[in-house]
Write an enzyme that holds these catalytic residues in place. Structure first.
Site, PDB file in Angstrom:
ATOM      1  N   VAL A  18       3.211  -5.240  10.647  1.00 23.26           N
ATOM      2  CA  VAL A  18       3.965  -6.086  11.576  1.00 23.26           C
ATOM      3  C   VAL A  18       4.298  -5.291  12.832  1.00 23.26           C
ATOM      4  CG1 VAL A  18       6.135  -7.341  11.899  1.00 23.26           C
ATOM      5  CG2 VAL A  18       4.894  -7.534   9.745  1.00 23.26           C
ATOM      6  N   CYS A 114       4.204  -7.663   0.816  1.00 24.01           N
ATOM      7  CA  CYS A 114       5.318  -7.205   1.658  1.00 24.01           C
ATOM      8  C   CYS A 114       6.654  -7.561   1.000  1.00 24.01           C
ATOM      9  CB  CYS A 114       5.234  -7.828   3.043  1.00 24.01           C
ATOM     10  SG  CYS A 114       6.536  -7.208   4.150  1.00 24.01           S
ATOM     11  N   LYS A 153      -3.703  -9.100  -0.608  1.00 25.39           N
ATOM     12  CA  LYS A 153      -3.118  -7.760  -0.708  1.00 25.39           C
ATOM     13  C   LYS A 153      -1.850  -7.859  -1.554  1.00 25.39           C
ATOM     14  CE  LYS A 153      -1.641  -3.876   2.229  1.00 25.39           C
ATOM     15  NZ  LYS A 153      -0.199  -3.790   1.955  1.00 25.39           N
ATOM     16  N   HIS A 181      -1.460  -2.081  -2.888  1.00 22.69           N
ATOM     17  CA  HIS A 181      -0.503  -1.064  -2.449  1.00 22.69           C
ATOM     18  C   HIS A 181       0.121  -0.480  -3.711  1.00 22.69           C
ATOM     19  CE1 HIS A 181       2.787   0.229   0.567  1.00 22.69           C
ATOM     20  NE2 HIS A 181       2.949   0.909  -0.553  1.00 22.69           N
ATOM     21  N   ASN A 212      -4.259   1.346  -1.075  1.00 24.77           N
ATOM     22  CA  ASN A 212      -3.320   1.404   0.040  1.00 24.77           C
ATOM     23  C   ASN A 212      -2.038   2.108  -0.424  1.00 24.77           C
ATOM     24  OD1 ASN A 212      -1.022  -0.824   1.567  1.00 24.77           O
ATOM     25  ND2 ASN A 212      -2.191   0.717   2.677  1.00 24.77           N
ATOM     26  N   ARG A 241       0.554   3.679   7.974  1.00 23.00           N
ATOM     27  CA  ARG A 241       1.337   4.595   8.826  1.00 23.00           C
ATOM     28  C   ARG A 241       0.524   5.756   9.384  1.00 23.00           C
ATOM     29  NH1 ARG A 241       5.249   6.391   4.970  1.00 23.00           N
ATOM     30  NH2 ARG A 241       3.706   5.571   3.511  1.00 23.00           N
TER      31      ARG A 241
END
Length: 500
Positions: A18, A114, A153, A181, A212, A241
């Protein structure tokens, strides 16, 4: 078309982030060697309201919200490698959005990982992990409803068994790949990534698995990407990141100084008219612990891309791009677009400008349209005008006989915008518009068509009649509305003024 389908095997991808995964960052990642780039998560409710607009000045395709914010911008350079990620909890709405964008992206991804509130509200993001029936319904609807690959994801569940059970169910929906993730939904970046969970998923399914979550612990440079891949047994790797801090992590030739990376990013931001606050955010992420340096403070204080350019010594580049875009804008305004009707939603549009010199002083297209409407016993024309913030230009839509007409070109004044809309309507309907040299149609009385009359008394009468005509036009027009044209939400919602 099938041969061009995006492959998720043995790739390195820019993860969806985001405020980071906008067009400049995606293009930068591709330049440095990323195989696939994901856009930031975009919420289905907002995207479903958008209109697809070809931006010929920027050479992009924009998806524009009703308040003129550009929700998603893409270009030909990334066409076959960009994945559109959406936040959704509704199969029908997800399909609506996917079908809206599928011609301009390479794949569709559903965010199911998320954990933040803006994503989990309404059952989206990581909230979907507790509702596998809904996951299945959304993915099946997308897989059968679009002609490009669909992926999702996720985050890992409390046990390996639960995680494997979920991904096997996801695989059966027909998705092309799944990104995992390696953290639980309550964990944050400071917690170590669980490579063993990703490895178990990789062994349990036959579709590509994208690992991830390794940026902090495992991936600090390009050479670490392969080590993370091996540690997870995954087919591919997705970086968030590490790529945000320095996109040259994708560069197999080695890292590039972050100062140079920031400059390249800023050039893309200028070239594609990126929202200045988004540009600032991304640059500050790259500055990291130097955000309080003199450069960092200058970036934080900047309010426009021009001011940010000054901080980086790119004033000349910024000005060059502005001049190039103005040349394109002028060419479009001068009628290089085809002068024929095009449907834009429920509005008939043409590339038309109102040139005052082409009409007698006392005559306007609006007058002809009004007289024609009266003659046909129709309600008088109804005008609605908007003004965009970036250049204060106007565009008007006129409704006649329950149909809408608009010029696709923007005008310098509200009056000219209304005249241009009237011209579009008249030309589409094949009605005279009162131009000099045009055969008298009888729609407007002959006295109004005379450019001069003899005698001061008659001249005074003509002036009074002209004033009356202008007043009559004024009664059909009110103050224009100002809408947000600089791609971010305005402080107050725009008011829309209408005139009939």
């Amino acid at each position: 078309m099938m041969a061009a389908r995006l492959s998720f095997s043995n790739i390195t991808a820019l993860a969806p982030m985001v405020r980071v995964g906008t067009l400049p960052m995606r293009l930068l990642a591709l330049d440095y060697g990323a195989d696939v780039v994901y856009c930031e998560e975009l919420i289905d409710i907002k995207m479903a309201q958008c209109q697809r607009v070809v931006n010929e000045v920027l050479e992009t395709v924009d998806f524009v919200a009703p308040d003129d914010r550009v929700m998603f911008r893409t270009c030909e350079r990334e066409r076959d490698r960009v994945v559109f990620q959406m936040g959704t909890a509704d199969p029908e709405r997800a399909l609506t959005v996917a079908q809206l964008v599928e011609k301009d992206v390479a794949a569709i991804d559903v965010n199911m990982g998320c954990p933040k509130e803006y994503s989990t509200k309404g059952g989206m993001g990581a909230a979907l992990l507790s509702d596998p029936d809904k996951i299945e319904a959304i993915l099946k609807k997308l897989v059968t409803g679009v002609g490009i690959p669909v992926t999702c994801k996720i985050r890992i569940l409390p046990s390996v068994e639960d995680t494997v059970s979920l991904v096997r169910r996801i695989e059966k929906t027909g998705v092309a790949a799944i990104a995992v993730h390696g953290r639980f939904k309550e964990e944050r970046p400071r917690h170590p990534v669980h490579c063993d969970y990703i490895q178990a998923v990789s062994q349990a399914v036959s579709i590509p698995v994208i690992a991830n979550g390794g940026s902090l612990d495992l991936v600090k440079k390009n050479g670490d990407i392969e080590e993370f891949r091996k540690a997870t047994g995954a087919s591919s790797v997705m970086l968030a990141r590490a790529a945000m801090w320095n996109a040259s992590v994708f560069n197999s030739q080695g890292p590039v100084p972050v100062e140079r990376v920031m400059e390249e990013y800023l050039k893309y931001a200028i070239r594609y008219d990126n929202n200045a606050f988004n540009t600032k955010y991304c640059l500050c992420q790259m500055l990291r612990d130097k955000v309080e340096s003199p450069l960092g403070k200058q970036v934080q204080a900047a309010q426009t891309n021009a001011e940010i350019s000054n901080a980086y010594g790119l004033q000349e580049f910024y000005q060059q791009i502005q001049e190039q875009q103005q040349v394109r804008r002028d060419a479009l305004q001068n009628g290089s677009q085809p002068d024929k009707p095009v449907m834009d939603g429920d509005v008939i549009t043409m590339a038309v400008k109102f040139e005052r010199r082409e009409y007698p002083p006392q005559i306007t297209p609006k007058m002809f349209l009004l007289e024609w409407s009266r003659k046909e016993k129709l309600e008088q024309p109804f005008y609605e005008t908007v003004q965009r913030a970036q250049d204060r230009a106007f565009q008007s839509t006129v409704m006649v006989a329950e149909k809408k007409y608009r010029s696709s070109l923007w005008e310098k004044s509200k009056k000219f915008a209304e005249q241009a809309a009237a011209i579009v309507c008249l030309r589409v309907l094949g009605i005279p518009e009162g131009r000099i040299g045009e055969e008298d149609s009888g729609l407007v009385c002959k006295r109004k068509r005379e450019r001069k009359v003899n005698g001061s008394a008659e001249e005074e009468i003509s002036k009074k009649r002209h004033v009356a005509d202008v007043q009559q036009e004024a009664e059909t027009s009110e103050t224009a509305v100002v809408t947000n044209g600089n791609h971010h939400k305005p402080d107050t919602p725009p008011e829309r003024q209408k005139s009939s």
